[in-house]
Scaffold this motif. Structure first.
Motif, PDB file in Angstrom:
ATOM      1  N   TYR A  92       0.829  -1.209   0.000  1.00  0.00           N
ATOM      2  CA  TYR A  92       0.000   0.000   0.000  1.00  0.00           C
ATOM      3  C   TYR A  92       0.862   1.257   0.000  1.00  0.00           C
ATOM      4  O   TYR A  92       0.675   2.164  -0.814  1.00  0.00           O
ATOM      5  CB  TYR A  92      -0.910  -0.028   1.225  1.00  0.00           C
ATOM      6  CG  TYR A  92      -1.967   1.060   1.256  1.00  0.00           C
ATOM      7  CD1 TYR A  92      -3.228   0.831   0.732  1.00  0.00           C
ATOM      8  CD2 TYR A  92      -1.717   2.307   1.844  1.00  0.00           C
ATOM      9  CE1 TYR A  92      -4.215   1.805   0.775  1.00  0.00           C
ATOM     10  CE2 TYR A  92      -2.688   3.286   1.889  1.00  0.00           C
ATOM     11  CZ  TYR A  92      -3.942   3.036   1.355  1.00  0.00           C
ATOM     12  OH  TYR A  92      -4.913   4.015   1.397  1.00  0.00           O
ATOM     13  N   TRP A  93       1.831   1.291   0.911  1.00  0.00           N
ATOM     14  CA  TRP A  93       2.643   2.511   1.061  1.00  0.00           C
ATOM     15  C   TRP A  93       3.727   2.614  -0.007  1.00  0.00           C
ATOM     16  O   TRP A  93       4.336   3.669  -0.171  1.00  0.00           O
ATOM     17  CB  TRP A  93       3.224   2.581   2.470  1.00  0.00           C
ATOM     18  CG  TRP A  93       2.124   2.714   3.481  1.00  0.00           C
ATOM     19  CD1 TRP A  93       1.704   1.774   4.365  1.00  0.00           C
ATOM     20  CD2 TRP A  93       1.249   3.841   3.652  1.00  0.00           C
ATOM     21  NE1 TRP A  93       0.631   2.240   5.086  1.00  0.00           N
ATOM     22  CE2 TRP A  93       0.336   3.501   4.680  1.00  0.00           C
ATOM     23  CE3 TRP A  93       1.152   5.095   3.060  1.00  0.00           C
ATOM     24  CZ2 TRP A  93      -0.666   4.367   5.109  1.00  0.00           C
ATOM     25  CZ3 TRP A  93       0.160   5.968   3.492  1.00  0.00           C
ATOM     26  CH2 TRP A  93      -0.731   5.602   4.504  1.00  0.00           C
TER      27      TRP A  93
ATOM     28  N   LEU B 251       1.075   4.166  -2.940  1.00  0.00           N
ATOM     29  CA  LEU B 251       0.433   5.468  -2.741  1.00  0.00           C
ATOM     30  C   LEU B 251       1.288   6.652  -3.210  1.00  0.00           C
ATOM     31  O   LEU B 251       0.755   7.579  -3.830  1.00  0.00           O
ATOM     32  CB  LEU B 251       0.033   5.631  -1.271  1.00  0.00           C
ATOM     33  CG  LEU B 251      -0.962   6.756  -0.982  1.00  0.00           C
ATOM     34  CD1 LEU B 251      -2.235   6.594  -1.791  1.00  0.00           C
ATOM     35  CD2 LEU B 251      -1.297   6.804   0.504  1.00  0.00           C
TER      36      LEU B 251
ATOM     37  N   ILE C 115      -4.749   9.482  -6.949  1.00  0.00           N
ATOM     38  CA  ILE C 115      -5.187   8.779  -5.740  1.00  0.00           C
ATOM     39  C   ILE C 115      -6.691   8.512  -5.847  1.00  0.00           C
ATOM     40  O   ILE C 115      -7.443   9.322  -6.383  1.00  0.00           O
ATOM     41  CB  ILE C 115      -4.869   9.616  -4.488  1.00  0.00           C
ATOM     42  CG1 ILE C 115      -3.355   9.644  -4.230  1.00  0.00           C
ATOM     43  CG2 ILE C 115      -5.567   9.050  -3.258  1.00  0.00           C
ATOM     44  CD1 ILE C 115      -2.945  10.467  -3.037  1.00  0.00           C
TER      45      ILE C 115
ATOM     46  N   LEU D 257      -9.633   6.854   0.384  1.00  0.00           N
ATOM     47  CA  LEU D 257      -8.473   6.032   0.710  1.00  0.00           C
ATOM     48  C   LEU D 257      -8.326   5.905   2.219  1.00  0.00           C
ATOM     49  O   LEU D 257      -8.676   6.818   2.970  1.00  0.00           O
ATOM     50  CB  LEU D 257      -7.188   6.613   0.118  1.00  0.00           C
ATOM     51  CG  LEU D 257      -6.679   7.950   0.675  1.00  0.00           C
ATOM     52  CD1 LEU D 257      -5.168   8.057   0.493  1.00  0.00           C
ATOM     53  CD2 LEU D 257      -7.349   9.125  -0.032  1.00  0.00           C
TER      54      LEU D 257
ATOM     55  N   TYR E  13       0.827  13.640   3.652  1.00  0.00           N
ATOM     56  CA  TYR E  13      -0.031  13.780   2.469  1.00  0.00           C
ATOM     57  C   TYR E  13      -0.849  15.071   2.500  1.00  0.00           C
ATOM     58  O   TYR E  13      -1.204  15.604   1.447  1.00  0.00           O
ATOM     59  CB  TYR E  13      -0.903  12.532   2.302  1.00  0.00           C
ATOM     60  CG  TYR E  13      -0.105  11.403   1.696  1.00  0.00           C
ATOM     61  CD1 TYR E  13      -0.035  11.234   0.322  1.00  0.00           C
ATOM     62  CD2 TYR E  13       0.652  10.555   2.492  1.00  0.00           C
ATOM     63  CE1 TYR E  13       0.738  10.233  -0.245  1.00  0.00           C
ATOM     64  CE2 TYR E  13       1.436   9.548   1.945  1.00  0.00           C
ATOM     65  CZ  TYR E  13       1.474   9.397   0.571  1.00  0.00           C
ATOM     66  OH  TYR E  13       2.271   8.419   0.007  1.00  0.00           O
TER      67      TYR E  13
END
Length: 424
Positions: A75-76, A79, A88, A92, A102
């Motif tokens: 996931y990271w 992103l 994106i 989320l 972010y």
């Protein structure tokens, strides 16, 4: 006559079209939207979330989802790529450790206009804001507290820790407990991580070590020396385990966990992690909030959120969905504890009768901590190197390889360099 019939047919078709358009929307907005959404987690969370999305579509037939889900690491890794291309997903899942990063990139939408009255404690909500704005809807109750071995403490005639104890009381309790414990058992563990000291610094009314996205760095030397000199003396007095033994501890391992192994009477625990400890030593675990100072102590808030992309073309529908996610009781039953204790107290009440003791312990940590809680402070972007260096230098202190003064100078110097870099 034919013209009249044609006009009548046209009118009937127009009415039929209007009726169909009005009746097809159900609870939805009638816009026929597809919301993209991504989250991380284990399979149990994936399955529950997909069912919740299906439930939302049943209630709002004009809204469908394009879901994407994966493990934490994947996931990271993904992103940042999506952020760079401004693609994106509409909705989320976001973690407290990355939220500010972010927000600083301008990737998340302000959600302050979503009314969370009666759902989230006002103090918790205020602690979640960045620059006075809310960028994530909290999903669960989480808190940092201390777990203790209530069975062994009672056995050795040691009073159980009490809610809202101060740091002075915590340190005195450790000294008193040492006098009653047999050789090889210790009341508290040592501490060599940055967050352990950050709890103390902020509890004493000082700013967090890192602020403003890493542009501000504050390591209070007087408090640093006072805090760690206490632990230095504790090592001499065998109030904490020796450095080599402390280095071998492994939390949640039946043989190597400091508390489950019976070596240390207390250790740090969160709402989410205490359940594993309870499973290792059922019925023996008690919990209390972190020690406090004049400003409070510890933290109690969600560390997992649903956010909305600042580049979403479906912002209003996305906002409607994230509020539904924490307010709809059927959704709450479907999601269960897959993201921890639900932030909404009404949904928790629905789930509580079927919860196990390990889950109720997590709720107890939150309830004990919330009234004195300070914000959750995560490492600033770019400070991973500093976090690792902090532990390395403090470990060297515990092994007698350098003085506290030397450790402070190195930690402080690197922190200021990184803050200057962030500011430029």
């Amino acid at each position: 006559m034919n013209m009249r019939r044609m006009s009548l047919v046209s009118l009937l078709l127009a009415l039929l079209f209007a009726i169909t358009a009005c009746s097809g929307g159900g609870k939805g907005s009638g816009s026929g939207k597809t919301l993209s959404i991504m989250w991380w987690g284990p399979d149990e969370r994936h399955e529950a979330t997909k069912k919740a999305l299906d439930l939302y579509t049943q209630q709002h037939p004009d809204v469908k989802f394009k879901p994407e889900y994966m493990a934490w690491d994947a996931y990271w890794q993904k992103l940042p790529t999506l952020a760079a291309s401004k693609t994106i997903t509409d909705v989320l899942q976001m973690d407290a450790a990355y939220l500010q990063e972010y927000v600083s990139r301008g990737q998340l939408e302000d959600l302050s206009d979503i009314d969370l009255t009666g759902i989230v404690d006002p103090g918790v909500l205020e602690n979640l804001k960045i620059g006075g704005k809310l960028y994530g809807i909290p999903l669960s109750q989480n808190a940092q507290g201390i777990a203790f071995n209530k069975e062994d403490l009672a056995k050795y005639g040691i009073p159980l820790p009490h809610k809202d104890w101060t740091y002075d009381e915590f340190f005195q309790w450790a000294k008193d407990a040492r006098a009653k414990l047999p050789e090889g058992k210790y009341p508290i563990g040592d501490t060599t991580t940055w967050d352990g000291f950050n709890y103390y610094q902020t509890a004493m009314g000082k700013p967090p070590i890192m602020a403003d996205g890493g542009k501000t760095f504050t390591l209070d030397k007087d408090l640093f020396m006072k805090f760690y000199q206490t632990y230095e003396q504790f090592r001499k007095d065998k109030i904490v385990p020796p450095a080599d033994q402390a280095a071998s501890f492994l939390e949640n391992d039946p043989q190597a966990d400091p508390m489950a192994s019976g070596v240390v009477m207390t250790r740090g625990a969160t709402t989410g992690s205490v359940s594993a400890l309870e499973q290792l030593m059922p019925g023996k675990v008690g919990v209390v909030n972190m020690p406090t100072g004049p400003a409070g102590g510890g933290w109690a808030q969600s560390t997992i959120f649903l956010s909305v992309s600042a580049n979403s073309k479906n912002k209003e529908e996305a906002k409607n969905f994230v509020k539904w996610f924490v307010t709809d009781k059927d959704a709450g039953k479907t999601l269960g504890l897959t993201r921890g204790i639900p932030i909404n107290p009404e949904i928790y009440k629905e789930l509580e009768p079927n919860l196990e003791a390990k889950d109720k312990l997590g709720k107890e940590i939150y309830d004990q901590s919330v009234d004195k809680a300070l914000p959750f402070y995560s490492p600033a972007p770019g400070f991973t190197e500093w976090v690792d260096a902090y532990k390395k230098e403090m470990d060297a202190v515990t092994f007698g390889q350098q003085s506290l003064e030397q450790a402070f100078d190195k930690i402080d110097k690197l922190g200021k360099e990184l803050a200057a870099k962030a500011g430029s």
